[in-house]
Structure formats: structure tokens, C-alpha cells
Design an enzyme around this catalytic site. Structure first.
Site, PDB file in Angstrom:
ATOM      1  N   SER A  75     -10.003  -9.520  15.804  1.00 19.05           N
ATOM      2  CA  SER A  75      -8.936 -10.507  17.045  1.00 19.05           C
ATOM      3  C   SER A  75      -9.467  -9.613  18.175  1.00 19.05           C
ATOM      4  O   SER A  75      -8.371  -8.159  18.141  1.00 19.05           O
ATOM      5  CB  SER A  75      -8.119 -11.341  17.150  1.00 19.05           C
ATOM      6  OG  SER A  75      -7.815 -12.154  18.368  1.00 19.05           O
ATOM      7  N   ALA A  76     -10.007 -10.005  19.277  1.00 20.38           N
ATOM      8  CA  ALA A  76      -9.987  -9.242  20.110  1.00 20.38           C
ATOM      9  C   ALA A  76      -8.883  -8.353  20.998  1.00 20.38           C
ATOM     10  O   ALA A  76      -8.701  -7.292  21.198  1.00 20.38           O
ATOM     11  CB  ALA A  76     -11.011  -9.734  21.609  1.00 20.38           C
ATOM     12  N   HIS A  77      -7.567  -9.373  21.067  1.00 17.62           N
ATOM     13  CA  HIS A  77      -6.193  -8.539  22.162  1.00 17.62           C
ATOM     14  C   HIS A  77      -5.634  -8.295  20.928  1.00 17.62           C
ATOM     15  O   HIS A  77      -4.900  -7.448  22.009  1.00 17.62           O
ATOM     16  CB  HIS A  77      -5.811 -10.363  22.517  1.00 17.62           C
ATOM     17  CG  HIS A  77      -4.818 -10.794  21.601  1.00 17.62           C
ATOM     18  ND1 HIS A  77      -4.012 -11.113  21.247  1.00 17.62           N
ATOM     19  CD2 HIS A  77      -5.037 -11.701  20.605  1.00 17.62           C
ATOM     20  CE1 HIS A  77      -3.140 -11.762  20.078  1.00 17.62           C
ATOM     21  NE2 HIS A  77      -4.356 -12.360  20.078  1.00 17.62           N
ATOM     22  N   THR A 122     -19.909 -24.429  23.949  1.00 16.34           N
ATOM     23  CA  THR A 122     -20.199 -23.239  25.079  1.00 16.34           C
ATOM     24  C   THR A 122     -19.597 -21.694  24.300  1.00 16.34           C
ATOM     25  O   THR A 122     -18.862 -21.984  24.712  1.00 16.34           O
ATOM     26  CB  THR A 122     -20.923 -23.929  25.833  1.00 16.34           C
ATOM     27  OG1 THR A 122     -21.727 -25.199  26.164  1.00 16.34           O
ATOM     28  CG2 THR A 122     -20.662 -22.911  26.798  1.00 16.34           C
ATOM     29  N   CYS A 144       6.754 -18.025  15.349  1.00 15.55           N
ATOM     30  CA  CYS A 144       7.269 -18.908  15.358  1.00 15.55           C
ATOM     31  C   CYS A 144       8.305 -19.355  14.200  1.00 15.55           C
ATOM     32  O   CYS A 144       9.182 -20.730  14.308  1.00 15.55           O
ATOM     33  CB  CYS A 144       5.847 -20.090  14.554  1.00 15.55           C
ATOM     34  SG  CYS A 144       4.718 -18.738  13.661  1.00 15.55           S
TER      35      CYS A 144
END
Lengths: 92, 384
Positions: free
Chosen positions: B199-201, B237, B324
């Protein structure tokens, strides 16, 4: 699963003043939903929670213990569980 | 008052250079990559360039990268997609008790679809024993998923060793490398995995862009049908600016990985040294084989939430277990799995750092944290 001590299975449904359906939702949505829904009923009233999440058998009685509400029991329906929780005090 | 962000495991700040790379695709280069005219072709090329950059970070081929919207989506895709695509061979999955909810809840979802799942225990450092994996394998086992690194206790698992066992039995192997990719070297060939989530973040990229590595020749069932994006494996998209940002962040992570690791290890060890010296505070997870920027503890007699609030009042932002479980008033399954009693697990705090943090920041943090623990213990009836 450590459910033996405080898990009460019911053979007949109890009266519920409010019902919330969280079938198909998973951990920890059941606990967050109960915390929210219990705020919406009055002290002395009963909340019914419909869930098919098996972890709830352990989590919901434990949650009632932690928050000081009364776990009245759980009914096993063909494809889900129905939990009954009596609100004993205003949540903080 | 200082503001010190020590919750990098939750998310990283967006690197300014990454934002610069993204901006044109919000503005002038906004066209749909599927269209045929020149601006659309430019957007499509930007996605393919990002695919190359992400592939390079993990030593994959570009056609082995599927862009998704989040680490949770990549994990859902891996579990459900690989299980459903291979269900004719068997319906048994192996995972562990310390996975992210996106793995455990996907596994539970498969249990509702007539699969059986084995949740392996871990040792007191959170390490999965390759031997336990070997023992859990049955004829019906089709998928094994084990996290590369754990974001709550920082443990780095012996993935290459476990994947070797899976390969020897011809079982598909997935690793959730969301917490590790961009923070330690991640090489899909060396790890010998079939699927890997990233994941990029978690490495200075934007939220909303993640990927699933799918080894060439591995079959998967799509979760999202529709158009032909991502080779028909994930329709919709594309989030072009976010994907471009992920590519840029991956390139920067690859170029700067050694320096980032050295910086994080130095400061992490300082945190571990300083905080462990406080009475009745215990490091969770291992000392060796630990994520570079990760220091996690349980503090006896104090609730994690109380510490977080007082830390935040001093401008220090940290976490307590997984977001969570702490919101649900439930002891973290990761901490109970490593043998921490439930009452102690509620006193969990996790500090995760990055390049912006300095030694001075850590000194400020330690000073404040010691005062907060002292104050809360004075108020706690059980600490007396």
C-alpha cells in the site's frame, strides 16, 4: 471459544424494544453497533441484535460485562444469532 | 508545544515530490485512460510508468502488478480471489491469529462459503513457526496467507522459509506486506510468494492507491467485474493521480531505502531503550527481526486510551493496538496471541516513526511519556 460461563441460550425469543440487524458484518462492527444502539434506548429497555458472526458469542457477553449492561441470552436461528441485551445504565 | 506524529503505521505523510508528480493528473491530464485520444493515452502511459516503478520496488514484472484502492482490498482480493479460483482443488486455507482484519475477516467470509480455515498460533514474539505451517497442511489446503510484518508488534516473519514449504506442496502463498513494503527490502523472487499486498500510504504515497502482486501464471477470480482495466482482473476507472503517486513513492522508497532504514533503526532503538527503562513497561514483539520504525509496549496498570489522550494533549500522536479493536473495547487479538493477559493488553501503546522524526523529538517524547505514566499511575487504584 471461552463462552461457557456467561453464555445463556434461549429457546424462546424475548421482548425487544429495538432491533438491529448486522448480519454479514464482521468484527468489530457488532461491538461498535451495540455501543451506538444502546445509547438510543432507555435504561430498562432491551436491544435485540441479529448477527451471523460467531465471534459475537464470546464478544457480546464480554462487552455487557465490561460496560455494565445485562446480557439476557442468545437465540439460535437457522442462519443467525439473536442476542438480547438489557440496558442497565446510561453509557459514558 | 511540539507536534510529533508517531503513528506512521496508521499512515505516512504524503511526500511533497509525490504530490508534485500527482498534480497534473488532477488538472490538465484528467482524461480516462481507456479513451483513444492523446490526453487519454498520456494518462494510460502514466499508469504503466507507475506499474513499472511499483514492480521495481518489489522485483516483480510490471504485468504482475494489479492496482487496487487499499491494502484491505488487496488482502480481500488475495484471499477470496485465490480461494475461489482454486476451490476445485480443495477448500482449506491456512493463516495466523495475528493477521490484519482484512485477512481474518476475509478468511471468516470463506468459512461461510464452506471453506475451512486454520488460524495458526504464534510464539511470544509473534513469530509463526514454519514447522507449525508444515503440520497444518492437508491434502485440501489450497492457500496459505501469513503477514510479512505485523503492524501492532513489528514482528518480521520468516516468509521465505514458510513460502518454500508451501511451494513444495504446490500451495498458493500470499503475504500481507502492507506494513513492510517501503520500510524493509521486499523482493517477491527472494520471498518466493505468489501474491503480495502493498500500500502506497505506508511509504509516503497517497491513500487510495495500493497493489496486489500476482505472480505470472497464478489464477485469481476478480472481485470487481466491469471494464477491461487491470487486464479484466480489477474493473473500474483508475484513480490515475493516486496510482501515479504510488509509482513515484515506490521509486523514492527504492532509491532511499537504505538511508530510511538506518534513520528509523537508530531512533527506534533509542525509543526502546528509553521507554523500556520505565518501571513495569514491556516491549511487545521481538528486538531482532523487527520493523525499523516500530516500537510497541504494554504499560502495566494504565489504559492505552488514557495515555494516547494525554500524549495528544502534549502534541504527540500515537496509537494503541489496532484502531478497530481499541474502538470496540476489545483486547487486541495480536497481543493476546503473544501471551499478554487481557488486562495488560489494554495498556498497549504503539509508536511508529519516519524520516521527519529527530533525536530531539524522541527526547521530548520520552520526557512527556514518563510524566504521563507517573501521573496516570498516581490516579490508578490498581497501581498502588
Amino acid at each position: 471459544m471461552d463462552t461457557s460461563d456467561n453464555l445463556k441460550f434461549l429457546t424462546k425469543p424475548l421482548h425487544a424494544d429495538a432491533t438491529t440487524d448486522i448480519i454479514y458484518m464482521m468484527c468489530p462492527i457488532h461491538l461498535l453497533t451495540i455501543a451506538q444502539k444502546i445509547k438510543e434506548i432507555k435504561v430498562g429497555q432491551t436491544l435485540a441484535v441479529l448477527t451471523d458472526y460467531e465471534g459475537a458469542l464470546e464478544d457480546i457477553p464480554a462487552w455487557c460485562g465490561t460496560t455494565g449492561n445485562d446480557f439476557l441470552g442468545v437465540m439460535e436461528e437457522p442462519d443467525h444469532f439473536k442476542f438480547f441485551i438489557k440496558k442497565l445504565k446510561e453509557s459514558s | 508545544m511540539k507536534n510529533i506524529y508517531m503513528d506512521y503505521a496508521a499512515t505516512n505523510p504524503l511526500h511533497p515530490e509525490v504530490l508534485d508528480a500527482m498534480m497534473p493528473y488532477f488538472k490538465e491530464d484528467f482524461a480516462n485512460p481507456l479513451s483513444v485520444y492523446e490526453p487519454a493515452v498520456k494518462a494510460k502511459e502514466a499508469i504503466e510508468n507507475a506499474r513499472q516503478q511499483v514492480a521495481s520496488l518489489i522485483n516483480a514484472k510490471p504485468n504482475e502488478i494489479i492496482f487496487t484502492s487499499s491494502g484491505a482490498e488487496s488482502n480481500n482480493f488475495a484471499i477470496k480471489g485465490a480461494a475461489l479460483a482454486n476451490q476445485k482443488k480443495g477448500k482449506h486455507i491456512i493463516t495466523t491469529k495475528i493477521e490484519h482484519h482484512s485477512i481474518t475477516n476475509s478468511a471468516r467470509f470463506m468459512e461461510r462459503s464452506d471453506f475451512t480455515v486454520t488460524y495458526l498460533p504464534v510464539d511470544k514474539y509473534g513469530i509463526v513457526s514454519p514447522e507449525s505451517v508444515k503440520k497444518a497442511i492437508m491434502d485440501e489446503t489450497i492457500l496459505i496467507s501469513i503477514n510479512h510484518a505485523n503492524s501492532e508488534i513489528g514482528t518480521i516473519e520468516p516468509i521465505a522459509e514458510i513460502a518454500k514449504i508451501a511451494k513444495s506442496k504446490n500451495i498458493i502463498f500470499h503475504t500481507d506486506a502492507v506494513a513492510s513494503t517501503g520500510n524493509i527490502p521486499v523482493d517477491v523472487r527472494e520471498l518466493n510468494v505468489d501474491l503480495l499486498s502493498l500500500s502506497a500510504h505506508q511509504f509516503y504515497g497517497p491513500k487510495g492507491a495500493s497493489a496486489l502482486y500476482l505472480k505470472e501464471g497464478t489464477r485469481i477470480m476478480p472481485l470487481i467485474y466491469g471494464g477491461i482495466q487491470e487486464g479484466g482482473r480489477r474493473a473500474g476507472t483508475e484513480n490515475v493521480p493516486a496510482i501515479v503517486g504510488m509509482g513515484k513513492a515506490a521509486e523514492m522508497a527504492r532509491e532511499n531505502l537504505t538511508a530510511r532504514i538506518a534513520h528509523n533503526i537508530k531512533l527506534r532503538d533509542k525509543i526502546i531503550r528509553d521507554v523500556s527503562s520505565i518501571e513495569k513497561v514491556h516491549l511487545t514483539g521481538p528486538i531482532e527481526n523487527r520493523l525499523p520504525g516500530h516500537a510497541s509496549f504494554v504499560v502495566e496498570y494504565i489504559e492505552g486510551e488514557a495515555m494516547l489522550l494525554l500524549l495528544a494533549a502534549n502534541g504527540i500522536y500515537a496509537a494503541s493496538g489496532s484502531a478497530c479493536t481499541s474502538k470496540a473495547l476489545k483486547a487486541s487479538p495480536v497481543l493476546t496471541s503473544i501471551g499478554i493477559p487481557s488486562h495488560m493488553a489494554h495498556g498497549s501503546v504503539v509508536f511508529t516513526i519516519g524520516q521527519e522524526i529527530t533525536e530531539d523529538d524522541i527526547d521530548y517524547f520520552t520526557d512527556k511519556f514518563k510524566t504521563i505514566i507517573k501521573r496516570l499511575r498516581e490516579m490508578s487504584p490498581i497501581a498502588q
